[in-house]
Design an enzyme around this catalytic site. Sequence first.
Site, mmCIF file in Angstrom:
data_model
loop_
_atom_site.group_PDB
_atom_site.id
_atom_site.type_symbol
_atom_site.label_atom_id
_atom_site.label_comp_id
_atom_site.label_asym_id
_atom_site.label_seq_id
_atom_site.Cartn_x
_atom_site.Cartn_y
_atom_site.Cartn_z
ATOM 1 N N LYS A 1 46.699 37.847 23.427
ATOM 2 C CA LYS A 1 45.815 37.805 22.666
ATOM 3 C C LYS A 1 45.322 38.927 22.378
ATOM 4 C CE LYS A 1 43.489 34.246 22.235
ATOM 5 N NZ LYS A 1 44.177 32.855 23.921
ATOM 6 N N ARG B 1 38.990 27.856 17.827
ATOM 7 C CA ARG B 1 39.025 27.081 18.379
ATOM 8 C C ARG B 1 39.013 25.556 18.897
ATOM 9 N NH1 ARG B 1 38.643 31.996 22.623
ATOM 10 N NH2 ARG B 1 39.914 30.849 24.665
ATOM 11 N N ARG C 1 45.244 38.514 35.999
ATOM 12 C CA ARG C 1 43.929 39.264 35.119
ATOM 13 C C ARG C 1 43.521 40.330 35.543
ATOM 14 N NH1 ARG C 1 42.622 36.759 29.278
ATOM 15 N NH2 ARG C 1 41.634 35.681 30.809
ATOM 16 N N ARG D 1 36.872 38.525 36.271
ATOM 17 C CA ARG D 1 36.825 37.271 35.151
ATOM 18 C C ARG D 1 36.218 36.502 35.896
ATOM 19 N NH1 ARG D 1 39.048 36.968 29.478
ATOM 20 N NH2 ARG D 1 37.821 34.643 29.923
ATOM 21 N N ARG E 1 39.553 25.410 31.284
ATOM 22 C CA ARG E 1 39.994 25.872 30.262
ATOM 23 C C ARG E 1 40.806 25.448 29.149
ATOM 24 N NH1 ARG E 1 39.928 31.490 32.499
ATOM 25 N NH2 ARG E 1 40.277 32.398 30.344
HETATM 26 P P1 ADP Z 1 40.695 33.609 27.046
HETATM 27 O O1 ADP Z 1 41.097 35.203 26.707
HETATM 28 O O2 ADP Z 1 41.072 33.212 28.646
HETATM 29 O O3 ADP Z 1 41.634 33.515 25.945
HETATM 30 P P2 ADP Z 1 37.998 33.887 26.007
HETATM 31 O O4 ADP Z 1 37.797 35.234 26.783
HETATM 32 O O5 ADP Z 1 38.570 34.464 24.371
HETATM 33 O O6 ADP Z 1 39.323 33.650 26.760
HETATM 34 O O7 ADP Z 1 37.082 33.006 25.922
HETATM 35 C C1 ADP Z 1 36.094 32.966 26.985
HETATM 36 C C2 ADP Z 1 35.533 31.624 27.139
HETATM 37 O O8 ADP Z 1 34.417 31.743 25.857
HETATM 38 C C3 ADP Z 1 36.473 30.005 26.486
HETATM 39 O O9 ADP Z 1 36.625 29.871 27.434
HETATM 40 C C4 ADP Z 1 34.889 30.098 26.440
HETATM 41 O O10 ADP Z 1 33.846 29.398 27.083
HETATM 42 C C5 ADP Z 1 34.137 31.104 25.069
HETATM 43 N N1 ADP Z 1 34.713 31.042 23.877
HETATM 44 C C6 ADP Z 1 35.569 32.270 23.377
HETATM 45 N N2 ADP Z 1 35.589 31.552 22.080
HETATM 46 C C7 ADP Z 1 35.642 31.117 21.352
HETATM 47 C C8 ADP Z 1 35.641 29.879 20.845
HETATM 48 N N3 ADP Z 1 36.324 30.237 19.503
HETATM 49 N N4 ADP Z 1 34.385 28.719 20.480
HETATM 50 C C9 ADP Z 1 34.110 28.172 21.561
HETATM 51 N N5 ADP Z 1 34.113 29.049 23.097
HETATM 52 C C10 ADP Z 1 34.667 30.211 22.733
HETATM 53 P P1 ADP Z 2 44.618 36.289 26.370
HETATM 54 O O1 ADP Z 2 43.686 37.631 24.994
HETATM 55 O O2 ADP Z 2 45.273 35.025 25.404
HETATM 56 O O3 ADP Z 2 43.268 34.796 27.037
HETATM 57 P P2 ADP Z 2 44.974 38.307 27.695
HETATM 58 O O4 ADP Z 2 45.992 39.488 26.445
HETATM 59 O O5 ADP Z 2 44.027 38.701 28.922
HETATM 60 O O6 ADP Z 2 45.153 36.893 27.163
HETATM 61 O O7 ADP Z 2 46.501 37.911 28.459
HETATM 62 C C1 ADP Z 2 46.140 37.711 29.999
HETATM 63 C C2 ADP Z 2 46.761 38.283 31.063
HETATM 64 O O8 ADP Z 2 48.208 38.485 31.252
HETATM 65 C C3 ADP Z 2 46.410 39.736 31.433
HETATM 66 O O9 ADP Z 2 46.380 40.310 32.425
HETATM 67 C C4 ADP Z 2 47.560 41.188 30.434
HETATM 68 O O10 ADP Z 2 47.293 41.586 31.125
HETATM 69 C C5 ADP Z 2 49.190 40.060 31.149
HETATM 70 N N1 ADP Z 2 49.715 39.831 30.321
HETATM 71 C C6 ADP Z 2 49.491 40.262 28.664
HETATM 72 N N2 ADP Z 2 50.948 39.570 28.222
HETATM 73 C C7 ADP Z 2 51.592 39.697 28.650
HETATM 74 C C8 ADP Z 2 53.045 39.877 29.028
HETATM 75 N N3 ADP Z 2 53.818 40.204 27.794
HETATM 76 N N4 ADP Z 2 53.725 39.593 29.431
HETATM 77 C C9 ADP Z 2 52.836 39.789 31.497
HETATM 78 N N5 ADP Z 2 51.723 39.988 31.290
HETATM 79 C C10 ADP Z 2 50.904 40.027 30.335
#
Ligand code: ADP
Ligand code: ADP
Length: 213
Positions: A13, A88, A127, A159, A170
């Site tokens: 995302k 979420r 990541r 992270r 998660r």
């Molecule tokens: P990821 O990139 O793995 O999807 P995020 O950066 O979106 O992770 O979220 C990291 C953490 O922040 C989540 O594990 C949760 O603890 C919190 N968080 C993010 N968005 C939400 C949401 N919409 N509702 C509740 N917690 C959230």
């Molecule tokens: P989210 O915001 O949904 O948690 P991220 O955009 O941070 O996910 O992506 C998670 C990890 O996967 C990052 O290290 C990113 O560089 C990698 N990634 C994202 N898209 C791809 C893809 N199409 N193929 C391989 N790795 C990817």
Amino acid sequence: MNVLLFGPPGSGKGTQAKDLAERLGVPHVATGDIFRKNLREGTALGQLANSFMKVGALVPDSVTCDIVADRLMQPDALDGVLLDGFPRSVPQAEWLLGWLASNGRRADAVISLEVPEAAILERITGRRTCSQCGATYHVVYNPPGATCAKCGSNEIVQRKDDSAEVVQGRLTAYARETAAVLPLLRKSVATHDLDGTGEIAAVKARIFAALKL
Ligand code: ADP
Ligand code: ADP
Ligand code: ZN
């Protein structure tokens, strides 16, 4: 245009959000980024959010919805946003649809990125994140240079919640609380289910095609 980016943690995302938000001409609003910014700045919200984030649990709905409402009322967000990582939970989704409607706004599209769990684990554990601007990289699939390509900072870190232990929490939270959001959104918002695997550029092309951009 208000677009929602949906998918499990690590589905790409954040990676896709940057170009998409730019193309849509709207700000990228990621609740996780807002929480991490607050934590860096040492606010009470940051401390509270971190107590949930560090174990991989969701931050409570009331707290999360309040910060989204604040963000959506800021001038740059009035004509649309790209929401990443929100809603979420079912209560968050119900709140958002109601809030948009009562403010004369609407969700125009949902982009759901589908990625199998094995790939997710590899993506999250590989990541790397810029602690200054939030840009993400991957040790294999998108290797960072010595400095962040987006902001020039040299603070590219893993992270804390991207450790193997926290990732399990998660994924459990996703299955228990987040997966049910998609069928609910689908009832009233045009939803595009897209393959999130393959090259980053290929996923981007699928998203742009789905939204006719
Ligand atoms: P990821 O990139 O793995 O999807 P995020 O950066 O979106 O992770 O979220 C990291 C953490 O922040 C989540 O594990 C949760 O603890 C919190 N968080 C993010 N968005 C939400 C949401 N919409 N509702 C509740 N917690 C959230
Ligand atoms: P989210 O915001 O949904 O948690 P991220 O955009 O941070 O996910 O992506 C998670 C990890 O996967 C990052 O290290 C990113 O560089 C990698 N990634 C994202 N898209 C791809 C893809 N199409 N193929 C391989 N790795 C990817
Ligand atoms: Zn950066």
